[in-house]
Write an enzyme that holds these catalytic residues in place. Structure first.
Site, mmCIF file in Angstrom:
data_model
loop_
_atom_site.group_PDB
_atom_site.id
_atom_site.type_symbol
_atom_site.label_atom_id
_atom_site.label_comp_id
_atom_site.label_asym_id
_atom_site.label_seq_id
_atom_site.Cartn_x
_atom_site.Cartn_y
_atom_site.Cartn_z
ATOM 1 C CE1 TYR A 28 -6.958 12.995 -2.528
ATOM 2 C CE2 TYR A 28 -7.252 12.186 -0.286
ATOM 3 C CZ TYR A 28 -6.514 12.251 -1.456
ATOM 4 O OH TYR A 28 -5.334 11.572 -1.538
ATOM 5 C CE LYS B 254 0.484 16.374 -2.560
ATOM 6 N NZ LYS B 254 0.251 15.208 -3.415
ATOM 7 C CE1 TYR C 256 -3.107 3.126 0.860
ATOM 8 C CE2 TYR C 256 -1.737 3.367 2.826
ATOM 9 C CZ TYR C 256 -2.699 3.863 1.962
ATOM 10 O OH TYR C 256 -3.243 5.099 2.202
ATOM 11 C CG HIS D 219 -1.719 11.126 -5.574
ATOM 12 N ND1 HIS D 219 -2.589 12.113 -5.191
ATOM 13 C CD2 HIS D 219 -1.869 10.138 -4.660
ATOM 14 C CE1 HIS D 219 -3.243 11.737 -4.112
ATOM 15 N NE2 HIS D 219 -2.816 10.531 -3.764
ATOM 16 N NE ARG E 27 -3.069 4.259 -5.845
ATOM 17 C CZ ARG E 27 -3.628 5.030 -4.922
ATOM 18 N NH1 ARG E 27 -3.789 4.573 -3.682
ATOM 19 N NH2 ARG E 27 -4.041 6.240 -5.229
#
Length: 374
Positions: free
Chosen positions: A133, A246, A28, A270, A168
């Site tokens: 977020y 960002k 992770y 990121h 991922r």
């Protein structure tokens, strides 16, 4: 030998963390999108550049001091917002907050931090920025903005590069979810890493602490695709503090963001966790700096692994850099002592780099003059 005594580089910290953390947790933290080509590409671009050194200059007294938004910092790098830091070790969030207070650098406090945002700005002694977020219809998002203001945050960091959570594969193979869903595979994983499992069990399962209160809900996989320029305008209207955006890799986006009244841009992919084919942030940095001009604040994160990397991104156009994964690896490897060790390693690398450049202080233009793009 204590773990901290084995950390001499970011890679040392990563290797130690890989041995100590459950596979699911390590992957992770360490993983990236797709085949992880974007992570490799960003490292490749950083590795391609070099410095023209300068000799016979008196560099016996040097300083890594810098500034962010006019405030002095003891280092030209701070701490990126990272979700669920306490997965690396119990209390990791507060370790990072204490580090930020000690060196007067910004601590990025993630929306999905393991510790409430109110507690972290207190521990950081005010040296904290809240990362936000946009999610769902935005109701919870703007509630968090109000909470951040009430807690004393002066800087808000809006992350815009996660319209959908990136795929991922390392996470997916482990069935990583928050909160943890324990099945046979996870049970075996935790059983084979008893030190982490026992300490985590004794401290309580890590969770997204900012959503414990009634009315605050967050789904890590929920779409954030509804955010647009009107969302930014609304946020700019209600937030009177400094606003950083960002996740910017486009010079055209950077120009518009400046025109829309944001206070700084953070060039970032990121950590290559969102898009396998994303442009290298280091390559994007030069064009973004040209687009917004020399005086507009530009920050950088993604792929920084050393003090020399910090100097490279400063020379490449950033005013300030932010470290991420390597700090969590060091915590996993050696707790708070490990964290301070990697911080010292990066500091020493940057300090030695300055000496080799024949410079005594952090100056973006001077460093840029000695940066060689091969």
């Amino acid at each position: 030998m204590f773990a901290k005594d084995q950390i001499h580089s970011a890679e040392d910290a990563r290797k130690l963390a890989q041995r100590k953390l459950p596979w699911m947790v390590f992957d992770y933290i360490d993983g990236a999108a797709g085949r992880e080509l974007a992570a490799q590409k960003n490292r490749s671009e950083l590795n391609k550049v070099s410095f023209e050194t300068s000799v016979l200059r008196n560099v016996s007294e040097r300083s890594l001091a810098s500034t962010v938004f006019g405030k002095p910092t003891d280092r030209p790098f701070g701490i990126s917002p990272m979700g669920m830091c306490n997965l690396s070790a119990p209390g990791a969030d507060e370790m990072l907050a204490r580090l930020a207070a000690r060196y007067n650098v910004p601590l990025g406090v993630s929306t999905v931090a393991s510790t409430p945002l109110e507690r972290l700005i207190e521990v950081a002694e005010g040296h904290a920025w809240f990362q936000l977020y946009f999610s769902g219809d935005g109701a919870t998002t703007f509630q968090l903005v109000e909470r951040a203001g009430a807690a004393g945050y002066e800087t808000l960091v809006l992350t815009v590069d996660v319209p959908e959570v990136g795929r991922r594969p390392r996470e997916l193979r482990h069935g990583f979810k928050m909160p943890f869903r324990i099945g046979p595979k996870q049970f075996v994983d935790f059983a084979l890493h008893p030190d982490w499992s026992i300490r985590t069990l004794m401290s309580g399962r890590p969770e997204m602490a900012n959503f414990r209160a009634p009315g605050f809900e967050f789904d890590r996989t929920e779409s954030r695709a509804g955010a647009d320029w009107n969302t930014l305008a609304k946020l700019r209207e209600i937030w009177s503090g400094r606003l950083v955006v960002k996740g910017v890799l486009s010079a055209n986006d950077a120009k518009r963001l400046k025109a829309e009244g944001v206070d700084a841009i953070q060039v970032s992919s990121h950590g290559a966790r969102q898009l396998e084919s994303a442009r290298s942030p280091f390559l994007a940095l030069k064009s973004i700096r040209a687009a917004v001009g020399e005086d507009f604040p530009v920050f950088f994160d993604s792929g920084i692994r050393s003090g020399e990397d910090v100097l490279k991104v400063l020379g490449g156009g950033a005013d300030f850099a932010f470290l991420g994964r390597i700090l969590l690896f060091a915590i996993a490897a050696g707790g708070e002592e490990g964290l301070h060790k990697i911080w010292d390693v990066v500091s020493e690398e940057a300090d030695i780099g300055l000496a080799q450049l024949g410079q005594t202080s952090i100056n973006r233009e001077s460093i840029a003059a000695q940066l060689l793009f091969e």
